[in-house]
Design a protein around this motif. Structure first.
Motif, PDB file in Angstrom:
ATOM      1  N   GLY A   4       0.027   2.492  -3.966  1.00 42.65           N
ATOM      2  CA  GLY A   4      -1.223   1.597  -3.627  1.00 42.65           C
ATOM      3  C   GLY A   4      -2.528   2.066  -3.444  1.00 42.65           C
ATOM      4  O   GLY A   4      -2.752   2.988  -3.959  1.00 42.65           O
ATOM      5  N   SER A  41       1.039  -1.461  -0.547  1.00 41.34           N
ATOM      6  CA  SER A  41       0.443   0.199  -0.011  1.00 41.34           C
ATOM      7  C   SER A  41       0.599   1.224  -0.463  1.00 41.34           C
ATOM      8  O   SER A  41       0.594   2.181   0.571  1.00 41.34           O
ATOM      9  CB  SER A  41      -0.334   0.169   1.300  1.00 41.34           C
ATOM     10  OG  SER A  41      -2.028  -1.274   1.178  1.00 41.34           O
ATOM     11  N   LEU A  98      -5.090  -6.182   2.183  1.00 42.55           N
ATOM     12  CA  LEU A  98      -3.818  -5.066   1.806  1.00 42.55           C
ATOM     13  C   LEU A  98      -3.540  -5.001   3.900  1.00 42.55           C
ATOM     14  O   LEU A  98      -2.833  -4.190   4.242  1.00 42.55           O
ATOM     15  CB  LEU A  98      -4.192  -4.328   1.209  1.00 42.55           C
ATOM     16  CG  LEU A  98      -3.820  -4.813  -0.597  1.00 42.55           C
ATOM     17  CD1 LEU A  98      -3.794  -3.763  -1.487  1.00 42.55           C
ATOM     18  CD2 LEU A  98      -3.329  -5.580  -0.679  1.00 42.55           C
ATOM     19  N   ARG A 110      -9.686  -4.755   0.506  1.00 40.97           N
ATOM     20  CA  ARG A 110      -9.060  -3.559   1.618  1.00 40.97           C
ATOM     21  C   ARG A 110      -8.548  -4.625   2.493  1.00 40.97           C
ATOM     22  O   ARG A 110      -7.929  -3.796   3.731  1.00 40.97           O
ATOM     23  CB  ARG A 110     -10.056  -2.639   1.738  1.00 40.97           C
ATOM     24  CG  ARG A 110      -9.984  -1.038   2.523  1.00 40.97           C
ATOM     25  CD  ARG A 110     -11.356  -1.522   3.160  1.00 40.97           C
ATOM     26  NE  ARG A 110     -12.140  -1.446   4.007  1.00 40.97           N
ATOM     27  CZ  ARG A 110     -11.542  -2.119   5.706  1.00 40.97           C
ATOM     28  NH1 ARG A 110     -10.938  -1.545   5.918  1.00 40.97           N
ATOM     29  NH2 ARG A 110     -12.343  -2.674   6.188  1.00 40.97           N
TER      30      ARG A 110
END
Ligand SMILES: [Zn+2]
Length: 131
Positions: A66, A61, A80, A77
């Motif tokens: 990212g 990220s 990561l 979401r």
């Protein structure tokens, strides 16, 4: 699940070559003794006790590059974010074991990064006492 991090990505190889040109020697993809064996360090400079990571912009990220994929956004979401949390925990564990953690983005210039690492190595290597 298989680990998602690949060993020896192109940016990592470029940085390793740049370190080598500066006379630095290192171990690749190892877990330092006394730390979690499942947390492997990309490049380990043993004498200076520096643990160097080359973080991929997507998986880690990067604030500049990212991006969440459009499909399965929520899954990505969480996924990561988990990588970021794990990175922080790895940093804490390594620091507790006496390692200086250095993280370089895959988008960083390899020569600039190698210069930074070389300076850190020089500052951390203990010089023999003067006679
Ligand atoms: Zn980036």
């Amino acid at each position: 699940m298989r680990r998602t991090r690949r060993v020896g990505t192109a940016p990592e190889l470029a940085l390793r070559r740049a370190l080598h040109r500066r006379g630095l020697r290192y171990l690749v993809d190892v877990a330092p003794p006394g730390t979690n064996r499942r947390r492997r360090v990309d490049v380990l400079l043993r004498g200076a006790r520096i643990a160097l990571f080359v973080d991929g912009c997507f998986w880690h990220s990067c604030p500049e590059h990212g991006q969440l994929p459009k499909a399965n956004r929520e899954w990505w979401r969480v996924k990561l974010h988990g990588v970021v949390v794990r990175d922080k925990d790895t940093n804490v564990q390594l620091a507790a074991a006496g390692w200086l953690v250095v993280r370089v983005w895959e988008h960083d210039d390899p020569d600039e990064a190698a210069d930074r690492v070389a300076a850190l190595v020089a500052s951390r290597l203990v010089r023999p006492p003067q006679a």
